[in-house]
Design a protein around this motif. Sequence first.
Motif, PDB file in Angstrom:
ATOM      1  N   LEU A 111       0.839  -1.192   0.000  1.00  0.00           N
ATOM      2  CA  LEU A 111       0.000   0.000   0.000  1.00  0.00           C
ATOM      3  C   LEU A 111       0.881   1.252   0.000  1.00  0.00           C
ATOM      4  CD1 LEU A 111      -2.876   1.057   0.001  1.00  0.00           C
ATOM      5  CD2 LEU A 111      -2.854   0.914   2.501  1.00  0.00           C
ATOM      6  N   ALA A 112       1.993   1.196   0.694  1.00  0.00           N
ATOM      7  CA  ALA A 112       2.930   2.334   0.708  1.00  0.00           C
ATOM      8  C   ALA A 112       3.435   2.632  -0.699  1.00  0.00           C
ATOM      9  CB  ALA A 112       4.097   2.044   1.647  1.00  0.00           C
ATOM     10  N   GLU A 113       3.686   1.602  -1.454  1.00  0.00           N
ATOM     11  CA  GLU A 113       4.150   1.775  -2.843  1.00  0.00           C
ATOM     12  C   GLU A 113       3.040   2.378  -3.703  1.00  0.00           C
ATOM     13  OE1 GLU A 113       7.349   1.624  -5.433  1.00  0.00           O
ATOM     14  OE2 GLU A 113       7.310   1.283  -3.282  1.00  0.00           O
ATOM     15  N   TRP A 114       1.807   1.935  -3.506  1.00  0.00           N
ATOM     16  CA  TRP A 114       0.674   2.504  -4.239  1.00  0.00           C
ATOM     17  C   TRP A 114       0.532   3.993  -3.925  1.00  0.00           C
ATOM     18  CZ3 TRP A 114      -3.883   0.207  -6.742  1.00  0.00           C
ATOM     19  CH2 TRP A 114      -3.622  -1.083  -7.221  1.00  0.00           C
ATOM     20  N   ARG A 115       0.709   4.329  -2.652  1.00  0.00           N
ATOM     21  CA  ARG A 115       0.628   5.748  -2.263  1.00  0.00           C
ATOM     22  C   ARG A 115       1.750   6.549  -2.916  1.00  0.00           C
ATOM     23  NH1 ARG A 115      -0.453   3.934   3.724  1.00  0.00           N
ATOM     24  NH2 ARG A 115      -2.732   3.987   3.749  1.00  0.00           N
ATOM     25  N   ARG A 116       2.957   5.985  -2.895  1.00  0.00           N
ATOM     26  CA  ARG A 116       4.114   6.679  -3.468  1.00  0.00           C
ATOM     27  C   ARG A 116       3.902   6.984  -4.955  1.00  0.00           C
ATOM     28  NH1 ARG A 116       8.756   5.827  -6.036  1.00  0.00           N
ATOM     29  NH2 ARG A 116       8.604   3.580  -6.247  1.00  0.00           N
ATOM     30  N   HIS A 117       3.237   6.099  -5.666  1.00  0.00           N
ATOM     31  CA  HIS A 117       2.955   6.293  -7.087  1.00  0.00           C
ATOM     32  C   HIS A 117       1.764   7.207  -7.343  1.00  0.00           C
ATOM     33  CE1 HIS A 117       5.856   3.586  -8.945  1.00  0.00           C
ATOM     34  NE2 HIS A 117       5.601   2.713  -7.988  1.00  0.00           N
ATOM     35  N   GLY A 118       1.034   7.584  -6.291  1.00  0.00           N
ATOM     36  CA  GLY A 118      -0.115   8.464  -6.450  1.00  0.00           C
ATOM     37  C   GLY A 118      -1.365   7.762  -6.955  1.00  0.00           C
ATOM     38  N   TRP A 119      -1.437   6.447  -6.774  1.00  0.00           N
ATOM     39  CA  TRP A 119      -2.576   5.687  -7.275  1.00  0.00           C
ATOM     40  C   TRP A 119      -3.760   5.672  -6.309  1.00  0.00           C
ATOM     41  CZ3 TRP A 119       1.189   1.164  -8.410  1.00  0.00           C
ATOM     42  CH2 TRP A 119       1.910   1.435  -9.589  1.00  0.00           C
ATOM     43  N   ILE A 120      -3.545   6.083  -5.074  1.00  0.00           N
ATOM     44  CA  ILE A 120      -4.576   6.028  -4.035  1.00  0.00           C
ATOM     45  C   ILE A 120      -5.266   7.378  -3.926  1.00  0.00           C
ATOM     46  CG2 ILE A 120      -4.974   5.716  -1.553  1.00  0.00           C
ATOM     47  CD1 ILE A 120      -4.172   3.129  -2.888  1.00  0.00           C
ATOM     48  N   ARG A 121      -6.577   7.338  -3.805  1.00  0.00           N
ATOM     49  CA  ARG A 121      -7.379   8.542  -3.579  1.00  0.00           C
ATOM     50  C   ARG A 121      -8.047   8.428  -2.203  1.00  0.00           C
ATOM     51  NH1 ARG A 121      -4.762   9.691  -7.447  1.00  0.00           N
ATOM     52  NH2 ARG A 121      -5.455  10.707  -9.353  1.00  0.00           N
ATOM     53  N   PRO A 122      -8.309   9.554  -1.548  1.00  0.00           N
ATOM     54  CA  PRO A 122      -8.861   9.511  -0.186  1.00  0.00           C
ATOM     55  C   PRO A 122     -10.166   8.721  -0.058  1.00  0.00           C
ATOM     56  CG  PRO A 122      -8.154  11.730  -0.712  1.00  0.00           C
ATOM     57  CD  PRO A 122      -8.036  10.931  -1.978  1.00  0.00           C
ATOM     58  N   GLN A 123     -11.033   8.763  -1.063  1.00  0.00           N
ATOM     59  CA  GLN A 123     -12.305   8.053  -0.943  1.00  0.00           C
ATOM     60  C   GLN A 123     -12.138   6.537  -0.973  1.00  0.00           C
ATOM     61  OE1 GLN A 123     -11.516   9.903  -3.620  1.00  0.00           O
ATOM     62  NE2 GLN A 123     -12.049   8.793  -5.476  1.00  0.00           N
ATOM     63  N   ASP A 124     -11.021   6.049  -1.506  1.00  0.00           N
ATOM     64  CA  ASP A 124     -10.748   4.611  -1.558  1.00  0.00           C
ATOM     65  C   ASP A 124      -9.322   4.348  -1.086  1.00  0.00           C
ATOM     66  OD1 ASP A 124     -13.300   3.919  -2.694  1.00  0.00           O
ATOM     67  OD2 ASP A 124     -12.576   4.713  -4.603  1.00  0.00           O
ATOM     68  N   PRO A 125      -9.052   4.461   0.214  1.00  0.00           N
ATOM     69  CA  PRO A 125      -7.683   4.367   0.709  1.00  0.00           C
ATOM     70  C   PRO A 125      -7.046   2.989   0.570  1.00  0.00           C
ATOM     71  CG  PRO A 125      -9.224   4.435   2.541  1.00  0.00           C
ATOM     72  CD  PRO A 125     -10.009   4.702   1.291  1.00  0.00           C
ATOM     73  N   ARG A 126      -7.818   1.985   0.224  1.00  0.00           N
ATOM     74  CA  ARG A 126      -7.267   0.641   0.014  1.00  0.00           C
ATOM     75  C   ARG A 126      -6.928   0.398  -1.452  1.00  0.00           C
ATOM     76  NH1 ARG A 126      -9.029  -2.618   4.705  1.00  0.00           N
ATOM     77  NH2 ARG A 126     -10.346  -1.233   5.918  1.00  0.00           N
ATOM     78  N   GLY A 127      -7.319   1.295  -2.331  1.00  0.00           N
ATOM     79  CA  GLY A 127      -6.925   1.167  -3.721  1.00  0.00           C
ATOM     80  C   GLY A 127      -8.005   0.706  -4.674  1.00  0.00           C
TER      81      GLY A 127
END
Length: 190
Positions: A111-127
Amino acid sequence: MCGRSRAARPGKTHTDDGEHRIVKTRRVVVNDRMQHGYAYERTEPVGRNFSPEFQPDLTPAQMLALGVFGGKYMTDCRGEFPASWFVRARLATGHRDRRLNCFGVHASLSLAEWRRHGWIRPQDPRGWFQWYCRYYMGRRNADDARQIRRWRAIKRHVAAIRLNCEPGDLDCRRRQRQAVLHWAYDSRKI
């Protein structure tokens, strides 16, 4: 508790295969380990009225039954989704376990890697999969087009499996097959 549905609101008319019907709008309020007080509306019928550009092979329930994300994905969110999704779900009781995955291999970025790439949005924090589960249940929002583009981009991995594997050889590119499965493509049929 995660994702309790509040009272249904008066519905709106949908055209589905030429028929008109009323769909009740449901407000869902989510309180789990990753979201507190997030609310959304389910405005479409469950599993229907998808964008023509988004036609996944598998439902969220089918994905959970096959084994995805090391069984660790939705262990604290059962209240938001139908209980039937979890009857056959392969879920971990502790840490994620690659043996619970359909192909028995680890195929996820953290999940940290997904966040680093900017793929996560606040409404769906799990991706992406959280987005898909909510989309499947009838939520529609401004992030749908982006998530559908991301889903479509996975077809390059489907093409790589087809190019490099004999049809039905499930031992060929198991990690890539598992990754494709995480995006609702049924890689067992490739």
